[in-house]
Design a protein around this motif. Sequence first.
Motif, PDB file in Angstrom:
ATOM      1  N   GLN A   3       0.852  -1.196   0.000  1.00 59.16           N
ATOM      2  CA  GLN A   3       0.000   0.000   0.000  1.00 59.16           C
ATOM      3  C   GLN A   3       0.881   1.237   0.000  1.00 59.16           C
ATOM      4  O   GLN A   3       1.875   1.307   0.743  1.00 59.16           O
ATOM      5  N   LEU A   4       0.500   2.184  -0.844  1.00 65.47           N
ATOM      6  CA  LEU A   4       1.248   3.436  -0.974  1.00 65.47           C
ATOM      7  C   LEU A   4       0.292   4.596  -0.697  1.00 65.47           C
ATOM      8  O   LEU A   4      -0.811   4.640  -1.255  1.00 65.47           O
ATOM      9  N   VAL A   5       0.721   5.522   0.139  1.00 67.49           N
ATOM     10  CA  VAL A   5      -0.115   6.662   0.479  1.00 67.49           C
ATOM     11  C   VAL A   5       0.690   7.942   0.278  1.00 67.49           C
ATOM     12  O   VAL A   5       1.704   8.157   0.955  1.00 67.49           O
ATOM     13  N   GLU A   6       0.206   8.764  -0.651  1.00 63.83           N
ATOM     14  CA  GLU A   6       0.865  10.028  -0.944  1.00 63.83           C
ATOM     15  C   GLU A   6       0.303  11.142  -0.064  1.00 63.83           C
ATOM     16  O   GLU A   6      -0.868  11.099   0.343  1.00 63.83           O
ATOM     17  N   SER A   7       1.115  12.134   0.183  1.00 64.91           N
ATOM     18  CA  SER A   7       0.675  13.319   0.913  1.00 64.91           C
ATOM     19  C   SER A   7       1.559  14.488   0.508  1.00 64.91           C
ATOM     20  O   SER A   7       2.599  14.301  -0.130  1.00 64.91           O
ATOM     21  N   GLY A   8       1.128  15.690   0.883  1.00 64.96           N
ATOM     22  CA  GLY A   8       1.939  16.870   0.635  1.00 64.96           C
ATOM     23  C   GLY A   8       1.491  17.746  -0.510  1.00 64.96           C
ATOM     24  O   GLY A   8       2.078  18.807  -0.750  1.00 64.96           O
ATOM     25  N   GLY A   9       0.477  17.302  -1.240  1.00 62.57           N
ATOM     26  CA  GLY A   9      -0.013  18.126  -2.329  1.00 62.57           C
ATOM     27  C   GLY A   9      -0.718  19.371  -1.815  1.00 62.57           C
ATOM     28  O   GLY A   9      -0.966  19.527  -0.627  1.00 62.57           O
ATOM     29  N   GLY A  10      -1.049  20.255  -2.748  1.00 63.69           N
ATOM     30  CA  GLY A  10      -1.742  21.468  -2.371  1.00 63.69           C
ATOM     31  C   GLY A  10      -1.704  22.506  -3.467  1.00 63.69           C
ATOM     32  O   GLY A  10      -1.353  22.207  -4.614  1.00 63.69           O
ATOM     33  N   LEU A  11      -2.071  23.715  -3.096  1.00 61.33           N
ATOM     34  CA  LEU A  11      -2.105  24.849  -4.019  1.00 61.33           C
ATOM     35  C   LEU A  11      -0.894  25.737  -3.740  1.00 61.33           C
ATOM     36  O   LEU A  11      -0.643  26.115  -2.589  1.00 61.33           O
ATOM     37  N   VAL A  12      -0.162  26.069  -4.788  1.00 59.88           N
ATOM     38  CA  VAL A  12       1.027  26.909  -4.649  1.00 59.88           C
ATOM     39  C   VAL A  12       1.121  27.837  -5.848  1.00 59.88           C
ATOM     40  O   VAL A  12       0.641  27.505  -6.938  1.00 59.88           O
ATOM     41  N   GLN A  13       1.721  28.992  -5.635  1.00 54.18           N
ATOM     42  CA  GLN A  13       1.911  29.918  -6.738  1.00 54.18           C
ATOM     43  C   GLN A  13       3.104  29.488  -7.597  1.00 54.18           C
ATOM     44  O   GLN A  13       4.019  28.801  -7.121  1.00 54.18           O
ATOM     45  N   ALA A  14       3.074  29.907  -8.840  1.00 59.33           N
ATOM     46  CA  ALA A  14       4.189  29.625  -9.741  1.00 59.33           C
ATOM     47  C   ALA A  14       5.488  30.126  -9.121  1.00 59.33           C
ATOM     48  O   ALA A  14       5.530  31.223  -8.550  1.00 59.33           O
ATOM     49  N   GLY A  15       6.514  29.305  -9.231  1.00 57.16           N
ATOM     50  CA  GLY A  15       7.793  29.626  -8.630  1.00 57.16           C
ATOM     51  C   GLY A  15       7.970  29.075  -7.235  1.00 57.16           C
ATOM     52  O   GLY A  15       9.087  29.087  -6.688  1.00 57.16           O
ATOM     53  N   GLY A  16       6.891  28.598  -6.653  1.00 50.91           N
ATOM     54  CA  GLY A  16       6.936  28.047  -5.305  1.00 50.91           C
ATOM     55  C   GLY A  16       7.408  26.612  -5.259  1.00 50.91           C
ATOM     56  O   GLY A  16       7.805  26.030  -6.275  1.00 50.91           O
ATOM     57  N   SER A  17       7.347  26.048  -4.045  1.00 45.24           N
ATOM     58  CA  SER A  17       7.841  24.690  -3.825  1.00 45.24           C
ATOM     59  C   SER A  17       6.826  23.867  -3.046  1.00 45.24           C
ATOM     60  O   SER A  17       6.029  24.406  -2.270  1.00 45.24           O
ATOM     61  N   GLY A 115      -0.316   4.355  -5.573  1.00 45.92           N
ATOM     62  CA  GLY A 115      -1.068   5.058  -4.560  1.00 45.92           C
ATOM     63  C   GLY A 115      -2.301   5.706  -5.154  1.00 45.92           C
ATOM     64  O   GLY A 115      -2.558   5.593  -6.360  1.00 45.92           O
ATOM     65  N   GLN A 116      -3.061   6.386  -4.300  1.00 48.35           N
ATOM     66  CA  GLN A 116      -4.304   7.018  -4.737  1.00 48.35           C
ATOM     67  C   GLN A 116      -4.066   8.382  -5.366  1.00 48.35           C
ATOM     68  O   GLN A 116      -4.947   8.903  -6.042  1.00 48.35           O
ATOM     69  N   GLY A 117      -2.916   8.951  -5.125  1.00 48.87           N
ATOM     70  CA  GLY A 117      -2.591  10.236  -5.725  1.00 48.87           C
ATOM     71  C   GLY A 117      -2.836  11.413  -4.797  1.00 48.87           C
ATOM     72  O   GLY A 117      -3.641  11.344  -3.869  1.00 48.87           O
ATOM     73  N   THR A 118      -2.115  12.487  -5.072  1.00 49.03           N
ATOM     74  CA  THR A 118      -2.286  13.733  -4.337  1.00 49.03           C
ATOM     75  C   THR A 118      -2.287  14.885  -5.336  1.00 49.03           C
ATOM     76  O   THR A 118      -1.470  14.913  -6.258  1.00 49.03           O
ATOM     77  N   GLN A 119      -3.222  15.804  -5.165  1.00 47.09           N
ATOM     78  CA  GLN A 119      -3.401  16.896  -6.130  1.00 47.09           C
ATOM     79  C   GLN A 119      -2.374  17.996  -5.896  1.00 47.09           C
ATOM     80  O   GLN A 119      -2.190  18.468  -4.769  1.00 47.09           O
ATOM     81  N   VAL A 120      -1.743  18.414  -6.971  1.00 48.75           N
ATOM     82  CA  VAL A 120      -0.853  19.571  -6.959  1.00 48.75           C
ATOM     83  C   VAL A 120      -1.403  20.585  -7.938  1.00 48.75           C
ATOM     84  O   VAL A 120      -1.611  20.263  -9.115  1.00 48.75           O
ATOM     85  N   THR A 121      -1.654  21.789  -7.463  1.00 48.88           N
ATOM     86  CA  THR A 121      -2.168  22.854  -8.311  1.00 48.88           C
ATOM     87  C   THR A 121      -1.236  24.050  -8.215  1.00 48.88           C
ATOM     88  O   THR A 121      -0.966  24.542  -7.115  1.00 48.88           O
ATOM     89  N   VAL A 122      -0.764  24.497  -9.364  1.00 49.45           N
ATOM     90  CA  VAL A 122       0.150  25.634  -9.420  1.00 49.45           C
ATOM     91  C   VAL A 122      -0.564  26.773 -10.131  1.00 49.45           C
ATOM     92  O   VAL A 122      -0.932  26.646 -11.305  1.00 49.45           O
ATOM     93  N   SER A 123      -0.747  27.861  -9.425  1.00 53.88           N
ATOM     94  CA  SER A 123      -1.442  29.012 -10.009  1.00 53.88           C
ATOM     95  C   SER A 123      -0.437  29.981 -10.629  1.00 53.88           C
ATOM     96  O   SER A 123       0.678  30.131 -10.155  1.00 53.88           O
TER      97      SER A 123
END
Length: 124
Positions: A3-17, A115-123
């Motif tokens: 079993q694989l569980v991802e975490s740490g995704g989120g919304l970040v501005q361009a140039g961010g980390s 894993g189920q995946g984690t969403q990363v959104t870069v604005s």
Amino acid sequence: QVQLVESGGGLVQAGGSLRLSCAASARTFSSYNMGWFRQAPGKEREFVVAINWSGGSTYYADSVKGRFTISRDNAKKMVYLQMNSLRPEDTAVYYCAASLGTGRAFLPRAYDYWGQGTQVTVSS
């Protein structure tokens, strides 16, 4: 079974980390080669980066080379993806995957567990 569980995704501005983590349940985690893939809406799953069982070998997609860094901690059964200088085109669901085989690391079919995946959104 792994079993694989991802975490740490989120919304970040361009140039961010962002730093993604993947926690594995495998008893013999150190036997697995690991990879990160991503999938944007309406697109096929895309290879991002892979790391071999020992962490001694890595392989990056050209689109992320120099910006993303993969690492692993076999004692903690963890894989990490440090993503710097993020761009809007990096927006996707990011998946962690594990492979016991020796197939081509950039191909999804080389991996046995996902894993189920984690969403990363870069604005922009």
